[in-house]
Design an enzyme around this catalytic site. Structure first.
Site, short mmCIF file in Angstrom:
data_model
loop_
_atom_site.label_atom_id
_atom_site.label_comp_id
_atom_site.label_asym_id
_atom_site.label_seq_id
_atom_site.Cartn_x
_atom_site.Cartn_y
_atom_site.Cartn_z
N CYS A 55 0.64 -1.09 -0.03
CA CYS A 55 0.04 -0.08 -0.07
C CYS A 55 0.79 1.26 0.06
CB CYS A 55 -0.84 -0.07 1.07
SG CYS A 55 -1.78 -1.55 1.55
N GLY A 88 -1.62 1.16 -4.74
CA GLY A 88 -2.73 0.41 -4.49
C GLY A 88 -4.04 1.36 -4.82
N ASN A 114 1.61 0.08 5.54
CA ASN A 114 2.14 -0.53 4.66
C ASN A 114 3.19 -1.75 4.91
OD1 ASN A 114 4.67 0.51 2.30
ND2 ASN A 114 3.09 -1.29 1.98
N GLY A 115 2.82 -2.92 4.52
CA GLY A 115 3.64 -3.96 4.77
C GLY A 115 2.98 -5.14 5.25
N TYR A 154 10.33 -2.65 -9.40
CA TYR A 154 8.78 -2.90 -10.10
C TYR A 154 7.86 -1.73 -9.29
CZ TYR A 154 3.79 -3.57 -10.46
OH TYR A 154 2.38 -3.43 -10.53
P1 5GP Z 1 2.57 -11.77 -14.52
O1 5GP Z 1 1.64 -11.59 -15.99
O2 5GP Z 1 3.83 -12.32 -15.10
O3 5GP Z 1 1.96 -12.34 -13.78
O4 5GP Z 1 2.97 -10.29 -14.05
C1 5GP Z 1 3.97 -9.57 -14.54
C2 5GP Z 1 3.48 -8.11 -14.73
O5 5GP Z 1 3.01 -7.45 -13.50
C3 5GP Z 1 4.81 -7.23 -15.06
O6 5GP Z 1 4.26 -6.49 -16.07
C4 5GP Z 1 4.87 -6.51 -13.84
O7 5GP Z 1 5.38 -5.22 -14.24
C5 5GP Z 1 3.95 -6.55 -13.23
N1 5GP Z 1 4.04 -6.85 -11.47
C6 5GP Z 1 4.91 -7.22 -11.08
N2 5GP Z 1 4.76 -7.50 -9.56
C7 5GP Z 1 3.66 -7.07 -9.47
C8 5GP Z 1 2.40 -7.13 -8.29
O8 5GP Z 1 3.06 -7.48 -7.11
N3 5GP Z 1 1.32 -6.77 -8.63
C9 5GP Z 1 1.00 -6.50 -9.82
N4 5GP Z 1 -0.42 -6.12 -9.85
N5 5GP Z 1 1.91 -6.37 -10.78
C10 5GP Z 1 2.88 -6.96 -10.74
MG MG Z 2 4.50 -4.16 -15.72
#
Ligand code: 5GP
Ligand code: MG
Length: 464
Positions: free
Chosen positions: A9, A35, A110-111, A250
């Site tokens: 979050c 979030g 957050n955590g 990310y």
């Molecule tokens: P995948 O389709 O492999 O499950 O998700 C990878 C994509 O989700 C990547 O484009 C990355 O930027 C993004 N992503 C990476 N970690 C997370 C996360 O924890 N939550 C969400 N919603 N997207 C993520």
């Molecule tokens: Mg992505």
């Protein structure tokens, strides 16, 4: 299972301005990427606290100016909540508020805590009643039970009993309190705007209100801000820092300072290192927007291959459009991305992606890129394979759902249907991360967990 309620979050707090609620709305806007399931604000006016929260993004929940006007007071905290399917429930929306024996207290977190099950069941045995499955409620129970007379000591008392990852902001009628766990898993920074103090998950939330970044709240530090100014306490000694390296890969915005360092610069370095480790014979480099944009620039610069914009992301795709379920993941990807045919047609393409979780996004994207006429597709990932769940606040919960948890790189390459696939190495990632000597949490890549997790939780790690 309660450990499935994740807190991934954004938090914000400010003290010392009649614009507290308004500035917090702006801060939450800047932290929206952390979030978008629900959000909320609690203010304190010296006598009372006021809360407004709801499901959805900041622009929806705070669309009505009268809702903001009702949030009177000189201090405020705010929260953007990210949750996983099934727990996207209004009762879990934060700030979470409790009435204690000498007043109200609100918390935004957050955590993710790792010892909640034990704490909760021992409290339930002595009669505690919980309304949610959130860690935040548990923290408020612990504060309410502390015999200490001073609120800062009661908060410190509570924090000494919890384990795991937490960056927290609290509001009472007349105090803003902020704290960060002794490992410092999640970020939290401190800033100033005139005489007002500001705390935020990321510095981009300071920028939006023109506040000045002062420093990070330190791991194990508790800060109390009230009419007497800012006081800092160390509530726990720091044995080993464990900054979440995934914040750089990310999660955070490139324009933020995280753990005191620049996210944009770090992502470029990751991209450059990736080009060194996994060169490609190709015509163009493209990113999967937006999270891979800066890493792709780094890759292009280091490799000398031309950087192009080969995918356009639609920014208006709301979550409400998309019903969960594996069946329509392809449709979801098409809603979100469209290939630029003129860029891709007849080209050998390097696709930079920041991470692969389940592998669904890339699998669909690769098909779209090939349909747009790409001759070859070489995928490069600016982090190592994600092989293990995160118990400190990121949404990878079981090994089973992680494609790299069960498959080799060659198997993943085949699954994606690409000509080549290269992941950044763990050593390479750590080498180019800011301040190389600093300790990071790399558990999702290395299975090296800085805090041992309870039995129920470790069963999940082993679950295949
Ligand atoms: P995948 O389709 O492999 O499950 O998700 C990878 C994509 O989700 C990547 O484009 C990355 O930027 C993004 N992503 C990476 N970690 C997370 C996360 O924890 N939550 C969400 N919603 N997207 C993520
Ligand atoms: Mg992505």
């Amino acid at each position: 299972m309660e450990q499935h309620v994740k807190h991934y979050c954004g938090i914000f707090g400010t003290y010392g301005t009649p614009e507290a609620a308004h500035n917090t709305v702006l801060g939450l806007h800047a932290l929206q990427h952390r979030g978008e399931e629900s959000c909320g604000i609690t203010t304190g006016d010296g006598k009372h606290i006021h809360t407004h929260k709801g499901m959805g993004q900041v622009s929806d929940v705070f669309a009505d100016a009268s809702d903001i006007a009702r949030l009177t007071g000189h201090l405020a905290i705010g929260h953007n909540r990210y949750s996983t399917t099934g727990s996207d429930n209004i009762v879990n929306a934060q700030p979470f508020v409790a009435e204690c024996r000498d007043g109200s207290i609100a918390v935004a977190h957050n955590g993710n805590l790792t010892n909640t099950a034990d704490l909760r069941s021992s409290m339930q045995e002595t009669g505690a009643i919980f309304q949610t499955t959130t860690d935040s409620e548990l923290i408020l129970h612990l504060i309410a039970r502390s015999p200490e007379p001073e609120i800062s000591n009661r908060v410190a008392d509570a924090l000494k009993q919890i384990q795991g990852a937490y960056s927290l902001v609290f509001a009472t009628e007349n105090k803003l309190i902020a704290a960060r766990d002794p490992h410092g898993f999640r970020p939290l920074c401190l800033g100033q705007l005139g005489d007002a103090w500001v705390v935020a998950s990321e510095s981009c939330a300071l920028d939006i209100i023109s506040a000045r970044y002062i420093r990070d709240i330190e791991p194990g530090e508790l800060v109390v801000i009230d009419e007497n100014g800012l006081r800092t306490h160390t509530f726990a000694s720091v044995e080993k820092k464990a900054f979440c390296i995934f914040e750089y890969i990310y999660f955070s915005r490139p324009d933020s300072l995280i753990f005191g360092d620049n996210v944009d610069k770090t992502r470029r370095s990751l991209g450059k290192q990736l080009a060194k480790e996994h060169p490609a014979d190709a015509d163009i480099v493209i990113a999967v927007p937006d999270s891979s944009n800066t890493a792709a620039m780094g890759y292009a610069e280091a490799s000398g291959i031309k950087h192009e914009i080969g995918l356009i992301r639609n920014h208006y795709v709301g979550r409400t459009f998309i019903t969960p379920g594996q069946g329509n993941r392809g449709a979801k990807v098409r809603l979100k991305f469209n290939p630029v045919r003129g860029v891709l047609n007849g080209k050998r393409v390097v696709v930079i992606e920041d991470s692969i979780v389940r592998g669904t996004t890339l699998r669909h994207l690769v098909r779209m890129i090939r349909d747009a006429g790409a001759l070859e597709v070489h995928v490069r990932i600016s982090c190592p394979p994600i092989v293990a769940p995160c118990f400190y606040g990121i949404d990878f919960q079981t090994t089973k759902e992680l494609i790299a948890g069960e498959s080799t790189v060659e198997e993943i390459r085949e699954h994606l249907g690409v000509d080549s696939l290269g992941y950044l190495s763990l050593e390479g990632m750590i080498k180019v991360a800011p301040n190389a000597g600093r300790q990071y949490c790399t558990a999702c890549f290395s299975r090296d967990y800085p805090i041992p997790v309870g039995d129920t939780v470790s069963k999940l790690i082993l679950e295949k």
